[in-house]
Design a protein around this motif. Structure first.
Motif, PDB file in Angstrom:
ATOM      1  N   VAL A  60     -88.655  59.060 -84.163  1.00  0.00           N
ATOM      2  CA  VAL A  60     -87.503  58.174 -84.069  1.00  0.00           C
ATOM      3  C   VAL A  60     -87.493  57.478 -82.816  1.00  0.00           C
ATOM      4  N   ASN A  61     -87.920  58.432 -81.433  1.00  0.00           N
ATOM      5  CA  ASN A  61     -87.803  57.698 -80.199  1.00  0.00           C
ATOM      6  C   ASN A  61     -89.001  56.553 -80.185  1.00  0.00           C
ATOM      7  N   CYS A  62     -89.924  56.695 -80.963  1.00  0.00           N
ATOM      8  CA  CYS A  62     -90.843  55.626 -80.542  1.00  0.00           C
ATOM      9  C   CYS A  62     -90.237  54.249 -81.385  1.00  0.00           C
ATOM     10  N   ALA A  63     -89.849  54.292 -82.540  1.00  0.00           N
ATOM     11  CA  ALA A  63     -89.039  53.527 -83.411  1.00  0.00           C
ATOM     12  C   ALA A  63     -87.919  52.830 -82.537  1.00  0.00           C
ATOM     13  N   LEU A  64     -87.306  53.562 -81.822  1.00  0.00           N
ATOM     14  CA  LEU A  64     -86.171  53.133 -80.882  1.00  0.00           C
ATOM     15  C   LEU A  64     -86.797  52.103 -79.751  1.00  0.00           C
ATOM     16  N   LEU A  65     -87.812  52.888 -79.149  1.00  0.00           N
ATOM     17  CA  LEU A  65     -88.728  51.904 -78.209  1.00  0.00           C
ATOM     18  C   LEU A  65     -89.414  50.775 -78.722  1.00  0.00           C
ATOM     19  N   ARG A  66     -89.642  50.817 -79.969  1.00  0.00           N
ATOM     20  CA  ARG A  66     -90.147  49.610 -80.340  1.00  0.00           C
ATOM     21  C   ARG A  66     -88.838  48.570 -80.634  1.00  0.00           C
ATOM     22  N   CYS A  67     -87.871  48.900 -80.955  1.00  0.00           N
ATOM     23  CA  CYS A  67     -86.671  48.048 -81.072  1.00  0.00           C
ATOM     24  C   CYS A  67     -86.200  47.632 -79.575  1.00  0.00           C
ATOM     25  N   LEU A  68     -86.482  48.363 -78.750  1.00  0.00           N
ATOM     26  CA  LEU A  68     -86.076  48.151 -77.326  1.00  0.00           C
ATOM     27  C   LEU A  68     -87.204  47.054 -76.860  1.00  0.00           C
TER      28      LEU A  68
ATOM     29  N   TRP B  17     -79.154  41.834 -58.921  1.00  0.00           N
ATOM     30  CA  TRP B  17     -78.673  43.226 -59.237  1.00  0.00           C
ATOM     31  C   TRP B  17     -78.631  43.441 -60.616  1.00  0.00           C
ATOM     32  N   PRO B  18     -77.885  42.432 -61.384  1.00  0.00           N
ATOM     33  CA  PRO B  18     -77.700  42.578 -62.850  1.00  0.00           C
ATOM     34  C   PRO B  18     -79.037  42.775 -63.437  1.00  0.00           C
ATOM     35  N   GLN B  19     -80.096  41.845 -63.064  1.00  0.00           N
ATOM     36  CA  GLN B  19     -81.527  42.021 -63.396  1.00  0.00           C
ATOM     37  C   GLN B  19     -81.967  43.338 -63.182  1.00  0.00           C
ATOM     38  N   ASP B  20     -81.889  43.830 -61.946  1.00  0.00           N
ATOM     39  CA  ASP B  20     -82.316  44.910 -61.739  1.00  0.00           C
ATOM     40  C   ASP B  20     -81.871  46.086 -62.214  1.00  0.00           C
ATOM     41  N   HIS B  21     -80.567  46.229 -62.574  1.00  0.00           N
ATOM     42  CA  HIS B  21     -79.983  47.068 -63.446  1.00  0.00           C
ATOM     43  C   HIS B  21     -80.471  47.340 -64.732  1.00  0.00           C
ATOM     44  N   TYR B  22     -80.539  45.878 -65.339  1.00  0.00           N
ATOM     45  CA  TYR B  22     -81.160  46.052 -66.673  1.00  0.00           C
ATOM     46  C   TYR B  22     -82.466  46.424 -66.779  1.00  0.00           C
ATOM     47  N   VAL B  23     -83.451  45.901 -65.945  1.00  0.00           N
ATOM     48  CA  VAL B  23     -84.833  46.527 -65.866  1.00  0.00           C
ATOM     49  C   VAL B  23     -84.817  48.114 -65.798  1.00  0.00           C
ATOM     50  N   ALA B  24     -83.900  48.668 -64.948  1.00  0.00           N
ATOM     51  CA  ALA B  24     -84.070  50.000 -64.569  1.00  0.00           C
ATOM     52  C   ALA B  24     -83.765  50.900 -65.663  1.00  0.00           C
ATOM     53  N   ARG B  25     -82.737  50.406 -66.414  1.00  0.00           N
ATOM     54  CA  ARG B  25     -82.150  51.312 -67.570  1.00  0.00           C
ATOM     55  C   ARG B  25     -83.471  51.011 -68.843  1.00  0.00           C
ATOM     56  N   ARG B  26     -84.015  50.097 -68.866  1.00  0.00           N
ATOM     57  CA  ARG B  26     -85.102  49.917 -70.012  1.00  0.00           C
ATOM     58  C   ARG B  26     -86.200  50.751 -69.582  1.00  0.00           C
ATOM     59  N   ASP B  27     -86.543  50.774 -68.259  1.00  0.00           N
ATOM     60  CA  ASP B  27     -87.488  51.604 -67.825  1.00  0.00           C
ATOM     61  C   ASP B  27     -87.474  53.045 -68.178  1.00  0.00           C
ATOM     62  N   PHE B  28     -86.098  53.499 -67.926  1.00  0.00           N
ATOM     63  CA  PHE B  28     -85.782  54.953 -67.798  1.00  0.00           C
ATOM     64  C   PHE B  28     -85.904  55.220 -69.400  1.00  0.00           C
ATOM     65  N   THR B  29     -85.519  54.359 -70.083  1.00  0.00           N
ATOM     66  CA  THR B  29     -85.668  54.577 -71.626  1.00  0.00           C
ATOM     67  C   THR B  29     -86.985  54.865 -72.291  1.00  0.00           C
ATOM     68  N   LYS B  30     -87.876  53.976 -71.635  1.00  0.00           N
ATOM     69  CA  LYS B  30     -89.276  54.120 -71.898  1.00  0.00           C
ATOM     70  C   LYS B  30     -89.842  55.549 -71.282  1.00  0.00           C
ATOM     71  N   PHE B  31     -89.447  55.875 -70.269  1.00  0.00           N
ATOM     72  CA  PHE B  31     -89.718  57.256 -69.491  1.00  0.00           C
ATOM     73  C   PHE B  31     -89.116  58.423 -70.466  1.00  0.00           C
ATOM     74  N   LEU B  32     -87.841  58.139 -70.896  1.00  0.00           N
ATOM     75  CA  LEU B  32     -87.605  59.134 -71.886  1.00  0.00           C
ATOM     76  C   LEU B  32     -88.546  59.336 -73.267  1.00  0.00           C
ATOM     77  N   VAL B  33     -88.515  58.257 -73.758  1.00  0.00           N
ATOM     78  CA  VAL B  33     -89.636  58.156 -74.852  1.00  0.00           C
ATOM     79  C   VAL B  33     -90.980  58.636 -74.489  1.00  0.00           C
ATOM     80  N   LEU B  34     -91.566  58.506 -73.401  1.00  0.00           N
ATOM     81  CA  LEU B  34     -92.861  59.242 -72.964  1.00  0.00           C
ATOM     82  C   LEU B  34     -92.751  60.826 -72.899  1.00  0.00           C
ATOM     83  N   THR B  35     -91.511  61.234 -72.276  1.00  0.00           N
ATOM     84  CA  THR B  35     -91.261  62.840 -72.420  1.00  0.00           C
ATOM     85  C   THR B  35     -91.064  63.349 -73.626  1.00  0.00           C
ATOM     86  N   SER B  36     -90.541  62.414 -74.615  1.00  0.00           N
ATOM     87  CA  SER B  36     -90.355  63.086 -76.049  1.00  0.00           C
ATOM     88  C   SER B  36     -91.790  63.656 -76.928  1.00  0.00           C
TER      89      SER B  36
END
Lengths: 73, 167
Positions: A60-68, B17-36
């Motif tokens: 699910v997380n990978c699918a969400l990452l793909r959407c992202l 700053w808006p661009q910086d915050h936007y990128v930070a959230r995106r990177d954080f989400t990618k990091f969370l998926v990597l921990t998953s």
């Protein structure tokens, strides 16, 4: 994907995806804790269902990452 | 000062700053998926470890001591199933023999018999276990001590199996 989204709309979508990913990761943390506790207590019946659930969460997380990754400004 | 041009400091620190915050959230989400993914791999690893342990085969049969050499009320140390797994054999009365793993189910310290209180005692965190069943009586341990199944064969006491979660 609609390319006419504004940055604010994109940020809202991003925050939604972030919340979902965070929830799923927390679910996985709880699963790992409960599974380890049960396993050390001699109950191994939950190991494979928990592993399957955790793998499903990862998918699910990978699918969400793909959407992202499809989101572009 | 002309308002149509950005200030001079903006040229030195051109951070959007808006661009910086936007990128930070995106990177954080990618990091969370990597921990998953490692979480799922660890869960699968636990399942595989358990499968290989179960597939290891039968419990070994190991001789402990002749029954005549174990006086009533005495405690004997032995190792089961491997040499690195200390256990205790207790002769509670003339007919009752009990054996338990010596590793406390809390954090693995060695339990010792407490003759005054008639129980097994873990000195690390003051855990107490019943002598006759190995169930936890007091302290932090919540799980009973693994029990060793014993057999008397021609006057020799043998350890034949370990019950990890005796009921």
């Amino acid at each position: 994907m609609n390319h006419s989204l504004t940055r604010e709309q994109m940020t809202t979508i991003l925050q939604g995806i972030l919340c979902l990913v965070l929830f799923v990761v927390l679910l996985q943390v709880w699963l790992l804790t409960a599974t380890t506790n049960a396993w050390l207590g001699g109950d191994d019946s939950v190991l494979w269902p928990a592993a399957a659930a955790s793998a499903a969460c990862a998918l699910v997380n990978c699918a969400l990452l793909r959407c992202l990754n499809r989101l572009t400004v | 000062m002309n308002d149509t041009h950005p200030p001079a400091w903006r040229q030195d620190f051109p951070i959007d700053w808006p661009q910086d915050h936007y990128v930070a959230r995106r990177d954080f989400t990618k990091f969370l998926v990597l921990t998953s993914l490692p979480f799922a791999l660890v869960q699968l690893g636990i399942g595989l470890v358990n499968w290989f342990r179960r597939d290891r085969g039968r419990w070994p049969v190991r001789a402990i001591a002749p029954l005549a050499d174990i006086p009533v009320g005495s405690v004997l140390s032995f190792a089961y199933p491997d040499d690195n797994d200390p256990c205790l054999l207790l002769r509670l009365d003339d007919k009752t023999l009990q054996a338990f793993s010596q590793k406390c189910t809390h954090l693995g310290c060695a339990v010792t018999p407490d003759e005054d209180k008639k129980c097994l005692y873990c000195p690390c965190h003051k855990g107490f276990f019943a002598l006759d069943s190995g169930r936890p009586l007091a302290g932090p341990p919540r799980r009973p001590l693994p029990r060793i199944r014993l057999e008397n064969r021609d006057g020799i006491v043998y350890a034949v199996a370990m019950e990890v979660n005796p009921s």
